[in-house]
Structure formats: C-alpha cells, structure tokens
Design a protein around this motif. Structure first.
Motif, PDB file in Angstrom:
ATOM      1  N   ALA A 149      17.504 -19.418 -16.692  1.00 54.50           N
ATOM      2  CA  ALA A 149      18.360 -19.980 -15.567  1.00 54.50           C
ATOM      3  C   ALA A 149      18.354 -19.062 -14.463  1.00 54.50           C
ATOM      4  CB  ALA A 149      19.845 -19.791 -16.315  1.00 54.50           C
ATOM      5  N   GLU A 150      18.061 -17.990 -14.526  1.00 58.10           N
ATOM      6  CA  GLU A 150      17.693 -17.177 -13.457  1.00 58.10           C
ATOM      7  C   GLU A 150      16.494 -17.232 -12.567  1.00 58.10           C
ATOM      8  OE1 GLU A 150      16.898 -13.450 -10.951  1.00 58.10           O
ATOM      9  OE2 GLU A 150      15.650 -14.352 -12.613  1.00 58.10           O
ATOM     10  N   ALA A 151      15.423 -17.600 -13.311  1.00 59.60           N
ATOM     11  CA  ALA A 151      14.299 -17.893 -12.736  1.00 59.60           C
ATOM     12  C   ALA A 151      14.336 -19.430 -11.898  1.00 59.60           C
ATOM     13  CB  ALA A 151      13.204 -18.235 -13.695  1.00 59.60           C
ATOM     14  N   ALA A 152      15.121 -20.307 -12.593  1.00 57.39           N
ATOM     15  CA  ALA A 152      15.472 -21.481 -11.834  1.00 57.39           C
ATOM     16  C   ALA A 152      16.481 -21.592 -10.702  1.00 57.39           C
ATOM     17  CB  ALA A 152      15.700 -22.567 -13.093  1.00 57.39           C
ATOM     18  N   GLY A 153      17.066 -20.518 -10.517  1.00 62.62           N
ATOM     19  CA  GLY A 153      18.066 -20.320  -9.435  1.00 62.62           C
ATOM     20  C   GLY A 153      19.369 -20.924  -9.869  1.00 62.62           C
ATOM     21  N   ALA A 154      19.580 -21.119 -11.374  1.00 63.72           N
ATOM     22  CA  ALA A 154      20.989 -21.760 -11.580  1.00 63.72           C
ATOM     23  C   ALA A 154      22.217 -20.594 -11.239  1.00 63.72           C
ATOM     24  CB  ALA A 154      20.955 -21.682 -13.214  1.00 63.72           C
ATOM     25  N   ALA A 155      23.403 -21.137 -10.946  1.00 62.71           N
ATOM     26  CA  ALA A 155      24.406 -20.244 -10.285  1.00 62.71           C
ATOM     27  C   ALA A 155      25.140 -19.727 -11.551  1.00 62.71           C
ATOM     28  CB  ALA A 155      25.440 -21.464  -9.626  1.00 62.71           C
ATOM     29  N   ALA A 156      25.063 -20.204 -12.580  1.00 61.96           N
ATOM     30  CA  ALA A 156      25.764 -19.795 -13.779  1.00 61.96           C
ATOM     31  C   ALA A 156      25.313 -20.393 -15.372  1.00 61.96           C
ATOM     32  CB  ALA A 156      27.241 -19.800 -13.717  1.00 61.96           C
ATOM     33  N   VAL A 157      25.599 -19.440 -16.242  1.00 63.56           N
ATOM     34  CA  VAL A 157      25.491 -20.258 -17.664  1.00 63.56           C
ATOM     35  C   VAL A 157      26.674 -20.167 -18.354  1.00 63.56           C
ATOM     36  CG1 VAL A 157      24.490 -19.907 -19.780  1.00 63.56           C
ATOM     37  CG2 VAL A 157      23.108 -19.271 -17.813  1.00 63.56           C
ATOM     38  N   ILE A 158      27.159 -21.368 -18.676  1.00 70.45           N
ATOM     39  CA  ILE A 158      28.737 -21.544 -19.165  1.00 70.45           C
ATOM     40  C   ILE A 158      28.466 -21.519 -20.795  1.00 70.45           C
ATOM     41  CG2 ILE A 158      30.475 -22.827 -18.987  1.00 70.45           C
ATOM     42  CD1 ILE A 158      29.457 -23.846 -16.129  1.00 70.45           C
ATOM     43  N   ALA A 159      29.394 -21.065 -21.481  1.00 68.66           N
ATOM     44  CA  ALA A 159      29.428 -21.423 -22.985  1.00 68.66           C
ATOM     45  C   ALA A 159      30.795 -21.169 -23.459  1.00 68.66           C
ATOM     46  CB  ALA A 159      28.637 -20.375 -23.797  1.00 68.66           C
ATOM     47  N   PRO A 160      31.219 -21.761 -24.602  1.00 67.28           N
ATOM     48  CA  PRO A 160      32.666 -21.629 -25.224  1.00 67.28           C
ATOM     49  C   PRO A 160      32.786 -20.123 -25.715  1.00 67.28           C
ATOM     50  CG  PRO A 160      31.285 -23.087 -26.648  1.00 67.28           C
ATOM     51  CD  PRO A 160      30.443 -22.653 -25.232  1.00 67.28           C
ATOM     52  N   LYS A 161      34.056 -19.796 -25.689  1.00 66.40           N
ATOM     53  CA  LYS A 161      34.170 -18.625 -26.114  1.00 66.40           C
ATOM     54  C   LYS A 161      34.090 -18.372 -27.714  1.00 66.40           C
ATOM     55  CE  LYS A 161      37.576 -16.889 -22.543  1.00 66.40           C
ATOM     56  NZ  LYS A 161      39.045 -16.569 -22.280  1.00 66.40           N
ATOM     57  N   PRO A 163      24.440 -31.621  -7.284  1.00 62.58           N
ATOM     58  CA  PRO A 163      25.097 -30.739  -8.089  1.00 62.58           C
ATOM     59  C   PRO A 163      25.142 -31.252  -9.554  1.00 62.58           C
ATOM     60  CG  PRO A 163      26.844 -31.853  -6.796  1.00 62.58           C
ATOM     61  CD  PRO A 163      25.375 -32.558  -6.198  1.00 62.58           C
ATOM     62  N   ILE A 164      24.475 -30.495 -10.483  1.00 64.92           N
ATOM     63  CA  ILE A 164      24.462 -30.952 -11.990  1.00 64.92           C
ATOM     64  C   ILE A 164      24.698 -29.927 -12.851  1.00 64.92           C
ATOM     65  CG2 ILE A 164      23.050 -32.902 -11.599  1.00 64.92           C
ATOM     66  CD1 ILE A 164      20.530 -31.031 -12.497  1.00 64.92           C
ATOM     67  N   ALA A 165      25.093 -30.083 -13.905  1.00 62.09           N
ATOM     68  CA  ALA A 165      25.299 -29.239 -15.142  1.00 62.09           C
ATOM     69  C   ALA A 165      24.384 -29.847 -16.071  1.00 62.09           C
ATOM     70  CB  ALA A 165      26.730 -29.174 -15.525  1.00 62.09           C
ATOM     71  N   LEU A 166      23.420 -28.963 -16.793  1.00 64.11           N
ATOM     72  CA  LEU A 166      22.658 -29.341 -17.864  1.00 64.11           C
ATOM     73  C   LEU A 166      23.274 -28.777 -19.029  1.00 64.11           C
ATOM     74  CD1 LEU A 166      19.416 -28.844 -15.954  1.00 64.11           C
ATOM     75  CD2 LEU A 166      20.250 -31.048 -16.324  1.00 64.11           C
ATOM     76  N   VAL A 167      23.463 -29.596 -20.126  1.00 68.03           N
ATOM     77  CA  VAL A 167      24.242 -29.186 -21.344  1.00 68.03           C
ATOM     78  C   VAL A 167      23.279 -29.402 -22.391  1.00 68.03           C
ATOM     79  CG1 VAL A 167      26.323 -29.704 -22.661  1.00 68.03           C
ATOM     80  CG2 VAL A 167      26.447 -30.390 -20.291  1.00 68.03           C
ATOM     81  N   ASN A 204      25.876 -28.674  -2.367  1.00 65.43           N
ATOM     82  CA  ASN A 204      25.197 -29.695  -3.258  1.00 65.43           C
ATOM     83  C   ASN A 204      23.904 -29.048  -4.026  1.00 65.43           C
ATOM     84  OD1 ASN A 204      24.992 -32.708  -3.193  1.00 65.43           O
ATOM     85  ND2 ASN A 204      23.185 -32.587  -2.066  1.00 65.43           N
ATOM     86  N   THR A 205      23.612 -28.105  -3.951  1.00 62.27           N
ATOM     87  CA  THR A 205      22.524 -27.506  -4.611  1.00 62.27           C
ATOM     88  C   THR A 205      22.773 -26.993  -5.964  1.00 62.27           C
ATOM     89  OG1 THR A 205      22.750 -25.224  -3.632  1.00 62.27           O
ATOM     90  CG2 THR A 205      21.315 -27.065  -2.182  1.00 62.27           C
ATOM     91  N   LEU A 206      23.977 -26.964  -6.339  1.00 61.54           N
ATOM     92  CA  LEU A 206      24.684 -26.567  -7.587  1.00 61.54           C
ATOM     93  C   LEU A 206      23.620 -26.749  -8.702  1.00 61.54           C
ATOM     94  CD1 LEU A 206      27.144 -24.760  -9.012  1.00 61.54           C
ATOM     95  CD2 LEU A 206      28.051 -26.831  -9.442  1.00 61.54           C
ATOM     96  N   LEU A 207      23.524 -25.856  -9.579  1.00 64.39           N
ATOM     97  CA  LEU A 207      22.693 -26.114 -10.841  1.00 64.39           C
ATOM     98  C   LEU A 207      23.276 -25.194 -11.707  1.00 64.39           C
ATOM     99  CD1 LEU A 207      20.270 -27.114 -12.585  1.00 64.39           C
ATOM    100  CD2 LEU A 207      18.831 -25.563 -11.624  1.00 64.39           C
ATOM    101  N   LEU A 208      23.985 -25.652 -13.092  1.00 61.04           N
ATOM    102  CA  LEU A 208      24.512 -24.829 -13.851  1.00 61.04           C
ATOM    103  C   LEU A 208      23.771 -25.213 -15.305  1.00 61.04           C
ATOM    104  CD1 LEU A 208      28.132 -25.712 -12.900  1.00 61.04           C
ATOM    105  CD2 LEU A 208      27.150 -23.601 -12.721  1.00 61.04           C
ATOM    106  N   LEU A 209      23.890 -24.036 -16.117  1.00 64.45           N
ATOM    107  CA  LEU A 209      23.212 -24.364 -17.700  1.00 64.45           C
ATOM    108  C   LEU A 209      24.404 -24.370 -18.474  1.00 64.45           C
ATOM    109  CD1 LEU A 209      20.974 -24.760 -19.372  1.00 64.45           C
ATOM    110  CD2 LEU A 209      20.542 -22.362 -19.531  1.00 64.45           C
ATOM    111  N   VAL A 210      24.673 -25.219 -19.302  1.00 57.90           N
ATOM    112  CA  VAL A 210      25.851 -25.003 -20.126  1.00 57.90           C
ATOM    113  C   VAL A 210      25.314 -25.168 -21.661  1.00 57.90           C
ATOM    114  CG1 VAL A 210      28.047 -26.433 -21.102  1.00 57.90           C
ATOM    115  CG2 VAL A 210      27.175 -26.427 -18.701  1.00 57.90           C
ATOM    116  N   LEU A 211      25.733 -24.159 -22.440  1.00 59.01           N
ATOM    117  CA  LEU A 211      25.156 -23.935 -23.728  1.00 59.01           C
ATOM    118  C   LEU A 211      26.424 -24.345 -24.817  1.00 59.01           C
ATOM    119  CD1 LEU A 211      23.042 -20.444 -23.201  1.00 59.01           C
ATOM    120  CD2 LEU A 211      22.405 -22.985 -23.216  1.00 59.01           C
ATOM    121  N   ASP A 212      26.384 -25.438 -25.776  1.00 56.33           N
ATOM    122  CA  ASP A 212      27.279 -25.685 -26.403  1.00 56.33           C
ATOM    123  C   ASP A 212      27.083 -25.387 -27.806  1.00 56.33           C
ATOM    124  OD1 ASP A 212      29.397 -27.141 -27.414  1.00 56.33           O
ATOM    125  OD2 ASP A 212      28.504 -29.196 -27.577  1.00 56.33           O
TER     126      ASP A 212
END
Length: 245
Positions: free
Chosen positions: A118-130, A192-196, A95-103
C-alpha cells in the motif's frame, strides 16, 4: 511506567527514526556489529540524542520473537488511527484517493506485507475492522519494512458502515472475489477507489461483498484457485497505479 513497544529490524527501526524519532526511548544494538546500515541507524539515534545500549546476541534474542537483524528500538506506541482520521484523509486526497481495505486478515505477516504494498502504491490508508483482524504488532511492523510508520492503519468498528460512508463521499468500492464475473483488468480504477481484500481462506464476508459497488477477480491460469492475500492486494493496487499513470 508508560506503555512501550519493541520495534526491530533494520528497515523498521530506520523508518521510525526518520519519521517519528521522538517516539524512540532507546536503542539496543548488537555488540561489535559495525556494518554501514547499522551505522546509519546509530547516526540517526545520535542526532536525536537517543540513548544506545550495546548488547550481546543472546540478550537481543530474548527481547523479541523474530529476526531483529542486530537492532531493537524501545519506543512509545504510535498513534492509533480512527474513523475521524479517515474522514480527513478522504477529503484531502480528492480524485486520486486510493484505499486498501482488509476484511478480516488475521496474519500479522500478511498485514505487514499489505502495508508495504500500500505504501509503495501511494495508498492513503489501510482500513480493517477492529475485531478479527491482525494487530499492528512487532511482527507486522518488521514485515512492513518501515511502511507501518508512513501509511495510516485505520481500524473501524463497523466495516460495512464505513464502506457505505466512503460511497457517500464518492468513493467506488471494489471487492476482490474469485467468483466475480469481470476480471480486474476490465475495471476502471482511475477515480477515488477502495480495494477490498478478503480474509485468508474465507474471502470477503457476505455483508462486505454485498456492500461493494462491484467485484473483480484475477485471471488464474494455473491449478491453484487463489493467491495469498498480500500478493493479490499488491496486484490490485498496482493495476490502479498503472491505470493512473
């Protein structure tokens, strides 16, 4: 010879030596530099029995295209994170999941700054398209100041599909968009959220925008219409941090 990469800058090299020293093949150090920060890096290298070469400034300048701060690590490339890794990260965070997505963020400086926030905020990962995204190169790593070795950077084949899969796992997907009706500070960011975040100048792509559960904007009081993507990402991330405290 195995593929190698050059990692430079005090923060980046120190973080690499602390997190995965086994990746470092050797260090190139600026000759006659003897300050405390560099001595800490040399000590870490010696503890891990990593070879050290002392070189003049001109030799280091030729190695990398950036401010090396007197230290360059010759290293084995780090692990590439995939969709399978993301699934494990989501399951583990709960329930604490925090993700950053870069489109479609293409500037490696912006990628590095986003990783750092993202690291400073405790995000679990940064996601981006290949495709059409900045790679995790030496410039991004230098800007990230060590965060590139602690926050997984997950590249995915189809971003919209990945966002839908996250939604199926109970993750709320919130897109940053200047045309949004509600402001960031009106959003509930506790679960649990993903910020895009959208690309520099272009913002979110249409399919990404349509996939988001809802959109949020920053209240802009000045004459500029938008902020740099890494600045906006930091504000979104730390509003989530604030709400969760």
């Amino acid at each position: 010879m195995a593929k190698q990469e050059l990692i430079y800058g005090l923060h980046s090299v120190q973080a690499l030596l602390k997190s995965t020293p086994e990746r470092v093949l050797e260090l190139r150090i600026l000759k006659d530099r003897q300050d405390r920060r560099l001595q800490q890096i040399i000590s870490l290298a010696e503890q891990n029995q990593i070879a050290i070469q002392h070189q003049n400034r001109n030799s280091l300048d030729k190695l990398v295209d950036g401010n090396h701060q007197g230290v360059v690590a010759v290293a084995i490339p780090g692990k590439t994170h995939t969709e399978e890794d993301l699934e494990a990260l989501v399951t583990g965070a709960g329930n604490t999941l925090l993700l950053l997505v870069l489109d479609g963020v293409t500037d490696p400086h912006n990628l590095g700054a986003c990783l750092r926030s993202a690291e400073a905020a405790g995000a679990a990962a940064v996601i981006a398209p290949k495709d059409n995204s900045a790679s995790l190169n030496a410039v991004a790593r230098k800007t990230a100041s060590g965060a590139a070795d602690t926050v997984p950077y997950v590249t995915v084949t189809n971003l919209a599909r990945t966002l839908k899969e996250l939604q199926e796992q109970g993750v709320w997907v919130i897109g940053a968009a200047g045309e949004a009706e509600q402001e960031l500070y009106q959003c509930d960011l506790k679960g649990p959220i993903a910020l895009v975040m959208g690309a520099e100048g272009k913002g979110l792509r249409r399919l990404t925008r349509e996939t988001c559960d809802y959109l949020a904007k920053l209240p802009m009081a000045g004459t500029v219409s938008s902020l740099n993507v890494s600045v906006a990402a930091g504000i979104f991330l730390f509003e989530a941090v604030r709400q969760r405290r």
